[in-house]
Scaffold this motif. Sequence first.
Motif, PDB file in Angstrom:
ATOM      1  N   CYS A 107       0.837  -1.200   0.000  1.00 44.09           N
ATOM      2  CA  CYS A 107       0.000   0.000   0.000  1.00 44.09           C
ATOM      3  C   CYS A 107       0.878   1.259   0.000  1.00 44.09           C
ATOM      4  O   CYS A 107       0.360   2.372   0.032  1.00 44.09           O
ATOM      5  CB  CYS A 107      -0.919   0.008   1.216  1.00 44.09           C
ATOM      6  SG  CYS A 107      -1.998  -1.429   1.293  1.00 44.09           S
ATOM      7  N   ARG A 108       2.195   1.070  -0.026  1.00 46.71           N
ATOM      8  CA  ARG A 108       3.112   2.212  -0.015  1.00 46.71           C
ATOM      9  C   ARG A 108       4.083   2.198  -1.188  1.00 46.71           C
ATOM     10  O   ARG A 108       4.316   3.225  -1.824  1.00 46.71           O
ATOM     11  CB  ARG A 108       3.909   2.249   1.301  1.00 46.71           C
ATOM     12  CG  ARG A 108       4.961   3.361   1.346  1.00 46.71           C
ATOM     13  CD  ARG A 108       5.413   3.679   2.749  1.00 46.71           C
ATOM     14  NE  ARG A 108       5.990   2.586   3.474  1.00 46.71           N
ATOM     15  CZ  ARG A 108       7.312   2.335   3.528  1.00 46.71           C
ATOM     16  NH1 ARG A 108       8.155   3.112   2.894  1.00 46.71           N
ATOM     17  NH2 ARG A 108       7.767   1.311   4.234  1.00 46.71           N
ATOM     18  N   LEU A 109       4.699   1.053  -1.507  1.00 48.91           N
ATOM     19  CA  LEU A 109       5.801   1.058  -2.467  1.00 48.91           C
ATOM     20  C   LEU A 109       5.370   1.168  -3.938  1.00 48.91           C
ATOM     21  O   LEU A 109       5.973   1.940  -4.685  1.00 48.91           O
ATOM     22  CB  LEU A 109       6.674  -0.192  -2.272  1.00 48.91           C
ATOM     23  CG  LEU A 109       7.300  -0.357  -0.882  1.00 48.91           C
ATOM     24  CD1 LEU A 109       8.290  -1.519  -0.893  1.00 48.91           C
ATOM     25  CD2 LEU A 109       7.993   0.922  -0.433  1.00 48.91           C
ATOM     26  N   PRO A 110       4.369   0.432  -4.399  1.00 50.88           N
ATOM     27  CA  PRO A 110       4.063   0.496  -5.841  1.00 50.88           C
ATOM     28  C   PRO A 110       3.303   1.760  -6.230  1.00 50.88           C
ATOM     29  O   PRO A 110       2.559   2.326  -5.411  1.00 50.88           O
ATOM     30  CB  PRO A 110       3.189  -0.740  -6.095  1.00 50.88           C
ATOM     31  CG  PRO A 110       2.797  -1.267  -4.778  1.00 50.88           C
ATOM     32  CD  PRO A 110       3.538  -0.553  -3.705  1.00 50.88           C
ATOM     33  N   GLU A 111       3.492   2.167  -7.478  1.00 51.04           N
ATOM     34  CA  GLU A 111       2.599   3.181  -8.051  1.00 51.04           C
ATOM     35  C   GLU A 111       1.270   2.498  -8.357  1.00 51.04           C
ATOM     36  O   GLU A 111       1.249   1.383  -8.877  1.00 51.04           O
ATOM     37  CB  GLU A 111       3.195   3.735  -9.348  1.00 51.04           C
ATOM     38  CG  GLU A 111       2.294   4.734 -10.037  1.00 51.04           C
ATOM     39  CD  GLU A 111       2.869   5.236 -11.353  1.00 51.04           C
ATOM     40  OE1 GLU A 111       3.957   4.750 -11.758  1.00 51.04           O
ATOM     41  OE2 GLU A 111       2.227   6.084 -11.981  1.00 51.04           O
ATOM     42  N   ILE A 112       0.161   3.122  -7.988  1.00 45.47           N
ATOM     43  CA  ILE A 112      -1.160   2.554  -8.282  1.00 45.47           C
ATOM     44  C   ILE A 112      -1.969   3.632  -9.002  1.00 45.47           C
ATOM     45  O   ILE A 112      -2.527   4.548  -8.371  1.00 45.47           O
ATOM     46  CB  ILE A 112      -1.884   2.080  -7.000  1.00 45.47           C
ATOM     47  CG1 ILE A 112      -1.000   1.109  -6.198  1.00 45.47           C
ATOM     48  CG2 ILE A 112      -3.210   1.428  -7.360  1.00 45.47           C
ATOM     49  CD1 ILE A 112      -1.606   0.636  -4.883  1.00 45.47           C
ATOM     50  N   GLU A 113      -1.979   3.553 -10.322  1.00 44.95           N
ATOM     51  CA  GLU A 113      -2.638   4.596 -11.130  1.00 44.95           C
ATOM     52  C   GLU A 113      -4.101   4.740 -10.771  1.00 44.95           C
ATOM     53  O   GLU A 113      -4.629   5.846 -10.686  1.00 44.95           O
ATOM     54  CB  GLU A 113      -2.495   4.268 -12.618  1.00 44.95           C
ATOM     55  CG  GLU A 113      -1.105   4.535 -13.167  1.00 44.95           C
ATOM     56  CD  GLU A 113      -1.060   4.336 -14.679  1.00 44.95           C
ATOM     57  OE1 GLU A 113      -2.128   4.365 -15.330  1.00 44.95           O
ATOM     58  OE2 GLU A 113       0.047   4.134 -15.203  1.00 44.95           O
ATOM     59  N   LEU A 114      -4.759   3.598 -10.559  1.00 41.42           N
ATOM     60  CA  LEU A 114      -6.197   3.618 -10.271  1.00 41.42           C
ATOM     61  C   LEU A 114      -6.518   4.500  -9.065  1.00 41.42           C
ATOM     62  O   LEU A 114      -7.582   5.113  -8.996  1.00 41.42           O
ATOM     63  CB  LEU A 114      -6.667   2.180 -10.014  1.00 41.42           C
ATOM     64  CG  LEU A 114      -8.145   1.988  -9.711  1.00 41.42           C
ATOM     65  CD1 LEU A 114      -8.979   2.239 -10.964  1.00 41.42           C
ATOM     66  CD2 LEU A 114      -8.418   0.582  -9.178  1.00 41.42           C
ATOM     67  N   LEU A 115      -5.587   4.542  -8.120  1.00 48.76           N
ATOM     68  CA  LEU A 115      -5.800   5.329  -6.896  1.00 48.76           C
ATOM     69  C   LEU A 115      -5.023   6.642  -6.931  1.00 48.76           C
ATOM     70  O   LEU A 115      -4.939   7.333  -5.903  1.00 48.76           O
ATOM     71  CB  LEU A 115      -5.374   4.499  -5.676  1.00 48.76           C
ATOM     72  CG  LEU A 115      -6.177   3.212  -5.430  1.00 48.76           C
ATOM     73  CD1 LEU A 115      -5.513   2.342  -4.377  1.00 48.76           C
ATOM     74  CD2 LEU A 115      -7.602   3.563  -5.018  1.00 48.76           C
TER      75      LEU A 115
END
Length: 136
Positions: A13-21
Motif C-alpha cells: 500500500c506504499r511502495l508500488p505506483e497505483i494509477e487507479l488510486l
Amino acid sequence: METRSCGACTLCCRLPEIELLSKPANEPCVNCVTGQGCRIYDDRPDLCRDFLCAWMTDLELGAEWDPTVAKMMVYGQGKQLTVLVDPDHPLSWREEPYAAQLGSWATAAADDGGYVIVFVGDDVHKIVPAIPAAKA
Ligand code: SF4
Ligand code: SF4
C-alpha cells in the motif's frame, strides 16, 4: 496447511505506483493506516483485493522473506520478477541472504527468458544472472 497473513505489513500500500488510486510510488495510499492496514478494506478496489506478493503465495519462501523482515516485497509480472525495496532500507537487497537469492532467481528465470528487476526509489537495477561455468 500453512497459511499466511499480511499481519502488520502494509508495504504494497506504499511502495508500488497505483494509477487507479492516483497513488505515486513510495508514498502511502490515502487509505492506508501504517502498521494496521486498509481503512476501506471491505470496499477496497479489486486491484488491491486480487494482489498478493510472493511471500503470501509461495509457502516455500522462508520467514526472512516476510516483507516486514526483508524490507522489500517481491511479485511476478509475466517474465519479470519485480522487487520493490523500501527506500527507508535501500541496501537491504544487497545484504544476505537476499543478494544470493535474487541472483539465484535471476539465473533460474534466465533459462526461460525471465529476469529480476529491483526498484529502490528512483533507482532501477537488473540482477545479473550467474554465468554457467564453462565445461572443460
Ligand atoms: S506486501 Fe505482501 S505481505 Fe505485505 S501487505 Fe502486501 S501482500 Fe501483504
Ligand atoms: S485502497 Fe487499501 S488495500 Fe488498496 S492500496 Fe490503498 S490502503 Fe492498500
